[in-house]
Design an enzyme around this catalytic site. Structure first.
Site, PDB file in Angstrom:
ATOM      1  N   ARG A  70      -4.753  -3.197   8.842  1.00 21.88           N
ATOM      2  CA  ARG A  70      -6.210  -3.031   8.858  1.00 21.88           C
ATOM      3  C   ARG A  70      -6.845  -4.402   8.651  1.00 21.88           C
ATOM      4  O   ARG A  70      -6.313  -5.255   7.951  1.00 21.88           O
ATOM      5  CB  ARG A  70      -6.654  -2.118   7.709  1.00 21.88           C
ATOM      6  CG  ARG A  70      -6.345  -0.669   7.899  1.00 21.88           C
ATOM      7  CD  ARG A  70      -6.996   0.164   6.812  1.00 21.88           C
ATOM      8  NE  ARG A  70      -6.541  -0.171   5.478  1.00 21.88           N
ATOM      9  CZ  ARG A  70      -7.195  -0.905   4.591  1.00 21.88           C
ATOM     10  NH1 ARG A  70      -8.382  -1.397   4.879  1.00 21.88           N
ATOM     11  NH2 ARG A  70      -6.705  -1.143   3.402  1.00 21.88           N
ATOM     12  N   TYR A 198      -3.552  -1.026  15.996  1.00 25.36           N
ATOM     13  CA  TYR A 198      -2.717  -0.732  14.827  1.00 25.36           C
ATOM     14  C   TYR A 198      -3.388   0.179  13.800  1.00 25.36           C
ATOM     15  O   TYR A 198      -4.548  -0.041  13.415  1.00 25.36           O
ATOM     16  CB  TYR A 198      -2.312  -2.032  14.118  1.00 25.36           C
ATOM     17  CG  TYR A 198      -1.134  -1.807  13.188  1.00 25.36           C
ATOM     18  CD1 TYR A 198       0.161  -1.780  13.702  1.00 25.36           C
ATOM     19  CD2 TYR A 198      -1.319  -1.574  11.835  1.00 25.36           C
ATOM     20  CE1 TYR A 198       1.246  -1.537  12.872  1.00 25.36           C
ATOM     21  CE2 TYR A 198      -0.228  -1.337  10.996  1.00 25.36           C
ATOM     22  CZ  TYR A 198       1.053  -1.322  11.522  1.00 25.36           C
ATOM     23  OH  TYR A 198       2.126  -1.078  10.709  1.00 25.36           O
ATOM     24  N   LYS A 207      -8.897   6.481   8.477  1.00 24.76           N
ATOM     25  CA  LYS A 207      -9.823   5.783   7.568  1.00 24.76           C
ATOM     26  C   LYS A 207     -11.249   5.795   8.127  1.00 24.76           C
ATOM     27  O   LYS A 207     -12.211   5.912   7.358  1.00 24.76           O
ATOM     28  CB  LYS A 207      -9.363   4.341   7.354  1.00 24.76           C
ATOM     29  CG  LYS A 207      -7.937   4.205   6.836  1.00 24.76           C
ATOM     30  CD  LYS A 207      -7.782   4.810   5.474  1.00 24.76           C
ATOM     31  CE  LYS A 207      -6.417   4.477   4.881  1.00 24.76           C
ATOM     32  NZ  LYS A 207      -6.240   5.050   3.544  1.00 24.76           N
ATOM     33  N   HIS A 227     -10.434   8.830  -1.237  1.00 27.60           N
ATOM     34  CA  HIS A 227      -9.143   8.208  -0.931  1.00 27.60           C
ATOM     35  C   HIS A 227      -8.137   8.673  -1.983  1.00 27.60           C
ATOM     36  O   HIS A 227      -7.762   7.915  -2.874  1.00 27.60           O
ATOM     37  CB  HIS A 227      -9.333   6.680  -0.962  1.00 27.60           C
ATOM     38  CG  HIS A 227      -8.166   5.906  -0.460  1.00 27.60           C
ATOM     39  ND1 HIS A 227      -7.969   4.587  -0.785  1.00 27.60           N
ATOM     40  CD2 HIS A 227      -7.136   6.238   0.353  1.00 27.60           C
ATOM     41  CE1 HIS A 227      -6.877   4.147  -0.194  1.00 27.60           C
ATOM     42  NE2 HIS A 227      -6.345   5.126   0.503  1.00 27.60           N
ATOM     43  N   SER A 249      -4.227   0.114  -3.110  1.00 22.81           N
ATOM     44  CA  SER A 249      -2.999  -0.117  -2.343  1.00 22.81           C
ATOM     45  C   SER A 249      -1.893  -0.665  -3.235  1.00 22.81           C
ATOM     46  O   SER A 249      -2.169  -1.367  -4.205  1.00 22.81           O
ATOM     47  CB  SER A 249      -3.254  -1.151  -1.237  1.00 22.81           C
ATOM     48  OG  SER A 249      -4.279  -0.709  -0.428  1.00 22.81           O
ATOM     49  N   CYS A 251       0.151   0.769  -5.275  1.00 27.00           N
ATOM     50  CA  CYS A 251       0.271   1.286  -6.643  1.00 27.00           C
ATOM     51  C   CYS A 251       1.089   2.580  -6.689  1.00 27.00           C
ATOM     52  O   CYS A 251       0.987   3.355  -7.630  1.00 27.00           O
ATOM     53  CB  CYS A 251      -1.114   1.507  -7.250  1.00 27.00           C
ATOM     54  SG  CYS A 251      -1.961  -0.033  -7.619  1.00 27.00           S
ATOM     55  N   ASP A 276      -3.029  10.861   1.049  1.00 27.52           N
ATOM     56  CA  ASP A 276      -3.952   9.731   1.214  1.00 27.52           C
ATOM     57  C   ASP A 276      -5.432  10.091   1.073  1.00 27.52           C
ATOM     58  O   ASP A 276      -6.191   9.302   0.527  1.00 27.52           O
ATOM     59  CB  ASP A 276      -3.711   9.081   2.588  1.00 27.52           C
ATOM     60  CG  ASP A 276      -4.297   7.683   2.700  1.00 27.52           C
ATOM     61  OD1 ASP A 276      -4.239   6.939   1.697  1.00 27.52           O
ATOM     62  OD2 ASP A 276      -4.821   7.324   3.760  1.00 27.52           O
ATOM     63  N   ARG A 369       5.460   0.780   9.359  1.00 31.85           N
ATOM     64  CA  ARG A 369       5.060   2.150   9.023  1.00 31.85           C
ATOM     65  C   ARG A 369       5.883   3.191   9.756  1.00 31.85           C
ATOM     66  O   ARG A 369       6.423   2.922  10.831  1.00 31.85           O
ATOM     67  CB  ARG A 369       3.585   2.373   9.426  1.00 31.85           C
ATOM     68  CG  ARG A 369       2.594   1.451   8.734  1.00 31.85           C
ATOM     69  CD  ARG A 369       2.027   2.084   7.513  1.00 31.85           C
ATOM     70  NE  ARG A 369       1.405   1.130   6.618  1.00 31.85           N
ATOM     71  CZ  ARG A 369       0.872   1.482   5.448  1.00 31.85           C
ATOM     72  NH1 ARG A 369       0.910   2.721   5.045  1.00 31.85           N
ATOM     73  NH2 ARG A 369       0.337   0.582   4.658  1.00 31.85           N
TER      74      ARG A 369
HETATM   75  O1  O2Y Z   1      -2.700  -1.246   7.869  1.00 30.02           O
HETATM   76  C1  O2Y Z   1      -2.957  -0.070   8.098  1.00 30.02           C
HETATM   77  O2  O2Y Z   1      -3.632   0.301   9.045  1.00 30.02           O
HETATM   78  C2  O2Y Z   1      -2.421   0.956   7.218  1.00 30.02           C
HETATM   79  S1  O2Y Z   1      -3.277   1.070   5.730  1.00 30.02           S
HETATM   80  C3  O2Y Z   1      -2.951   2.623   5.062  1.00 30.02           C
HETATM   81  C4  O2Y Z   1      -2.070   3.472   5.678  1.00 30.02           C
HETATM   82  C5  O2Y Z   1      -1.830   4.721   5.157  1.00 30.02           C
HETATM   83  C6  O2Y Z   1      -2.495   5.081   4.031  1.00 30.02           C
HETATM   84  N1  O2Y Z   1      -3.351   4.258   3.414  1.00 30.02           N
HETATM   85  C7  O2Y Z   1      -3.579   3.036   3.886  1.00 30.02           C
HETATM   86  C8  O2Y Z   1      -4.545   2.186   3.092  1.00 30.02           C
HETATM   87  O3  O2Y Z   1      -4.773   1.035   3.375  1.00 30.02           O
HETATM   88  O4  O2Y Z   1      -5.103   2.731   2.123  1.00 30.02           O
HETATM   89 MN    MN Z   2      -4.783   4.844   1.923  1.00 35.88          MN
END
Ligand code: O2Y
Ligand code: MN
Length: 589
Positions: A70, A198, A207, A227, A249, A251, A276, A369
């Site tokens: 992200r 991605y 998200k 979240h 994240s 944790c 999540d 992932r």
């Molecule tokens: O980098 C990404 O797109 C994945 S981030 C993610 C993936 C699954 C659950 N939570 C998260 C997050 O950043 O909270």
């Molecule tokens: Mn998440």
């Protein structure tokens, strides 16, 4: 094909006119369609079948090397005013951003197929679920969306002729990081994402819809999009209680969502409802109910093993997509932490030969992932598809703090709990940034995901507490407390069950606690320590509240609150002052 919904058809026509794809594919969500998509990607090299005996229905894929996570700096909340987005978000005016994006999307699907993906966030039969559409030019995104959401005809049918749906438009563009924008228009419930293929940037149900757009919609409609994982704990007597928990994240959120109770907890079962995101609202009985809007896990691979999270690994043993992990010569996925020893040789996430001896980096990308169907989780809750959701007894906020936060404490009431959640933070580890011990505030773990101003968000939380006299109790946990040598003093993983048991007992009024300036901590003996090696001194360290550390924490909290100016609710400042008073009372006594 088109749909029978005129609003959908009109929008799809407009998008097609803008992006000029060679063809349009309306997704029905069937297995046959998924198989055909995968075949297309295997044929063009986007995907590689894994060993189908050991990993049936599993495929392997690599993203572009500059597109692996992200991207918060490219993520925008485009509300009508900057104030509505708040200092917690990047903002641009909708008209300005749409102008720029329309330029990028113009003709971007030429030579490509445009996939129209109807999806439902939440169980199809639930009145709390929401329909969205993702239009994308990525078959990889389409295949992943089928795992992550209830996709296809079932979503179209649920929508009927309603105009209440989220419009998500996505194109990978040329994957140019300088032309990458993940934009949200909360007032019109639109998402436009360009330049990334991605994860959270591209799988728009997750998200973008279920948190950023949904959080704004939830504020307007009187519910909560959070979240949070949702976990059910069944006692040997067969009674199941549910908790929702928010963690920044790294944790251990997925581990907690799929926790395996330790040996000493014979007869207890833990059930995963979600790992999540939780959508929560009060029902007529006055209780807060939660649904998981997702249908899959987008779990981080490195560190996941039979030892750390067997349930996550078993969820991904079939019908899953692995992205940016390493590939062994016998076509199995591999990542750091999966096995005690690395393979003698493999292909790394970049597609290069990799051996432990010659490696100049990890074989799997740290953010690699697996996308796995949630129903394949060995401890998938039988309530996962329940249209009503599950009643939440406790809300748990987590942080990663070396010295300040004790293993667990309970907030004095809802208002105090909101303050505790708002101050949740993690301290950076060297691996993340190179800097150790910097406090990163991540209120309710929503820092990257709240679709509006945090001051207004806390006000919404406060309002939700006033809606019922049966609001959940609120707790804070910290699995990462360290001793003076920097060693973690709590074993974590399945042993966290001991803390959860105390939390459930507190909810039932069945155990004692001691009041401290920051909240109530377990009385000596209240946490079950049978079968683990924690002596009285360690327990004291785990549960202690150090007034000196809290004085400096207080300064950080004040600085954080000040950023939000006018919109920060007075109640939050009241809570700050109460904490200040309670701390100064102990330091002068
Ligand atoms: O980098 C990404 O797109 C994945 S981030 C993610 C993936 C699954 C659950 N939570 C998260 C997050 O950043 O909270
Ligand atoms: Mn998440």
């Amino acid at each position: 094909m088109t749909s029978t919904n005129q609003a959908v058809n009109k929008w799809v026509d407009e998008v097609a006119a803008l992006t000029t794809p060679d063809s349009i594919h309306w997704c029905d969500g069937s297995q046959g369609e998924y198989d055909a998509l995968v075949k297309l990607m295997v044929d063009d090299g986007t995907m590689v079948p894994l060993d189908q005996e050991k990993w049936p229905g599993c495929y392997y894929s690599r993203s572009a090397q500059n597109d692996v996570a992200r991207v918060e700096h490219c993520t925008f909340i485009c509300s009508e005013t900057k104030e509505a987005a708040g200092p917690n978000n990047n903002w641009e005016a909708p008209a300005v951003m749409k102008d720029k994006l329309n330029g990028l999307f113009t003709g971007c699907m030429k030579g490509r197929t445009m996939y129209v993906i109807p999806y439902c966030m939440g169980p199809i039969g639930s009145p709390y679920s929401k329909v969205g559409f993702e239009i994308t030019d990525s078959p990889y995104v389409t295949a992943n969306m089928r795992i992550m959401t209830r996709m296809g005809d079932q979503a179209l049918e649920k929508l009927g002729d309603s105009t209440d749906f989220v419009r998500g438009l996505h194109s990978t563009g040329e994957l140019d990081p300088d032309r990458r924008f993940i934009c949200h228009f909360p007032e019109t419930r639109e998402i436009m994402s360009f330049g990334s293929g991605y994860g959270g940037n591209a799988l728009l149900g997750k998200k973008c819809h279920a948190l950023r757009i949904a959080s704004a919609q939830a504020k307007d409609e009187g519910w909560m999009a959070e979240h949070m994982l949702i976990l059910g704990l069944e006692s040997p007597e067969g009674e199941t209680r549910y908790v929702a928990a928010a963690f920044p994240s790294a944790c251990g959120k997925t581990n907690l969502a799929m926790l395996i109770p330790p040996e000493t907890y014979k007869g207890w079962k833990a059930w995963c409802v979600g790992d999540d995101i939780a959508w929560m609202r009060y029902a007529d009985d006055g209780k807060l109910y939660a649904i998981n809007p997702e249908a899959g896990f987008f779990g981080v691979a490195p560190g996941t093993s039979d030892k750390t999270n067997k349930n996550a690994l078993d969820s991904a043993r079939s019908n899953s997509i692995f992205t940016n992990v390493a590939l062994t010569p016998d076509m199995q996925p591999w990542w750091e932490g999966l096995t005690k020893d690395p393979p003698a040789e493999c292909t790394d996430w970049k597609g290069n030969p990799w051996t432990p001896e010659t490696a100049d980096g990890p074989a799997a990308h740290p953010n690699s992932r697996f996308t796995a169907p949630a129903k394949q989780c060995p401890v998938a809750s039988p309530m996962m598809d329940d249209p009503r959701g599950v009643p939440i007894d406790a809300i748990i906020f987590g942080g990663r703090r070396a010295k300040t936060a004790p293993l667990v404490f309970e907030a004095y009431d809802w208002e105090h709990g909101v303050y505790v959640g708002a101050m949740a933070a993690s301290e950076t580890t060297a691996a993340a940034t190179g800097a150790v011990g910097l406090v990163r505030r991540d209120p309710m773990a929503m820092k990257p995901f709240c679709g509006y101003d945090f001051g207004d968000y806390f006000a919404h939380w406060l309002k939700m507490g006033k809606k019922s006299d049966q609001a959940p109790k609120i707790f804070h946990v910290n699995w990462f407390r360290q001793d003076d040598e920097g060693k973690f003093i709590w074993p974590g993983f399945g042993e966290n069950m001991r803390v959860l048991e105390w939390i459930l007992k507190r909810c039932a009024g069945d155990t004692d606690a001691i009041d401290t300036p920051i909240g109530s901590v377990p009385s000596p003996g209240a946490i079950n320590l049978d079968g683990i090696d924690i002596d009285a001194i360690t327990l004291e360290r785990l549960l202690g509240v150090d007034p000196e550390a809290w004085q400096s924490e207080l300064e950080g909290q004040e600085e954080f609150l000040k950023q939000f100016g006018e919109t920060m609710p007075k109640e939050m400042w009241d809570q700050f002052h109460k904490l200040q008073e309670r701390l100064s009372a102990v330091s002068t006594s």
